[in-house]
Design a protein around this motif. Structure first.
Motif, PDB file in Angstrom:
ATOM      1  N   GLY A   1       0.817  -1.195   0.000  1.00 28.50           N
ATOM      2  CA  GLY A   1       0.000   0.000   0.000  1.00 28.50           C
ATOM      3  C   GLY A   1       0.854   1.248   0.000  1.00 28.50           C
ATOM      4  O   GLY A   1       2.071   1.198   0.201  1.00 28.50           O
ATOM      5  N   SER A   2       0.193   2.402  -0.195  1.00 29.24           N
ATOM      6  CA  SER A   2       0.944   3.660  -0.233  1.00 29.24           C
ATOM      7  C   SER A   2       0.388   4.699   0.733  1.00 29.24           C
ATOM      8  O   SER A   2       0.977   5.744   0.911  1.00 29.24           O
ATOM      9  N   GLU A   3      -0.742   4.410   1.338  1.00 25.82           N
ATOM     10  CA  GLU A   3      -1.341   5.355   2.282  1.00 25.82           C
ATOM     11  C   GLU A   3      -0.813   5.100   3.692  1.00 25.82           C
ATOM     12  O   GLU A   3      -0.098   4.143   3.939  1.00 25.82           O
ATOM     13  N   ARG A   4      -1.228   5.967   4.630  1.00 33.59           N
ATOM     14  CA  ARG A   4      -0.862   5.782   6.029  1.00 33.59           C
ATOM     15  C   ARG A   4      -1.414   4.446   6.524  1.00 33.59           C
ATOM     16  O   ARG A   4      -2.452   4.005   6.091  1.00 33.59           O
ATOM     17  N   LYS A   5      -0.720   3.779   7.437  1.00 32.51           N
ATOM     18  CA  LYS A   5      -1.068   2.434   7.927  1.00 32.51           C
ATOM     19  C   LYS A   5      -1.012   1.434   6.771  1.00 32.51           C
ATOM     20  O   LYS A   5      -1.991   0.824   6.388  1.00 32.51           O
TER      21      LYS A   5
END
Length: 185
Positions: A168-172
């Motif tokens: 993934g590339s988002e936060r968390k």
């Protein structure tokens, strides 16, 4: 003389036409008389649909940032294969795991939708971990084509049994490694 020859030809052609017209009836009667021939014909023309078993193995999961501010992640996965939902056990307090979670479902042969979701177990509310490159989608959706044994719907097409790595590339966010196998039933 030619008049007689043309009459014989006409009767011969009429007889041949009659034979060709009744041939399907003769074939049907002979099939009834020989049941094995009838069975062979039905088996040859019938479309055979077999069920297959799709197994998804999630072999590695690595946190790429902190999902929890004060502790390590408590990962678990939820996988949907052809509408059947499976949930893994929770792995406590670690940022990198090699769980080898296996999720299997028996589905009709053909194209089957698969969805992978990864969560961090929390006291109040579980956080969904981002494992998809596409923002703002956090889960991973794809199709398994069991006839060609291919995983489709990702950035590229993979053959069954091939290691697939997604992050993934988002936060968390996390990086996940998995593969898909198909077995005939």
């Amino acid at each position: 003389m030619s008049f007689i020859k043309s009459g014989i030809r006409a009767r011969g052609l009429a007889f041949m036409g009659l034979l060709l017209a009744i041939f399907p009836f003769i074939d049907a009667i002979s099939a009834d008389a020989h049941p094995h021939r009838k069975y062979r014909k039905q088996r040859h023309h019938a479309a055979v649909t077999r069920d297959v078993q799709i197994t998804l193995t999630l072999s590695q999961l690595i946190a790429l940032d902190k999902a929890d501010a004060f502790s390590s992640e408590d990962f678990y996965a939820r996988v949907t294969i052809g509408g059947q939902v499976f949930k893994s056990e929770k792995v406590r307090q670690t940022d990198a795991i090699i769980p080898n979670w296996k999720f299997s479902a028996v589905v009709p042969n053909g194209r089957t939708d698969v969805k992978i979701e990864v969560f961090d177990k929390d006291i109040a509310e579980d956080d969904q971990i981002d494992i998809n490159r596409i923002d703002p989608k956090r889960d991973l959706d794809f199709v398994v084509n069991s006839r060609s044994c291919r995983v489709e719907g990702l950035a590229q097409v993979y053959r069954c049994g091939t290691q697939i790595r997604r992050a993934g590339s988002e936060r968390k966010k996390a990086e996940m490694v998995f593969y898909v196998d198909v077995q005939n039933r």
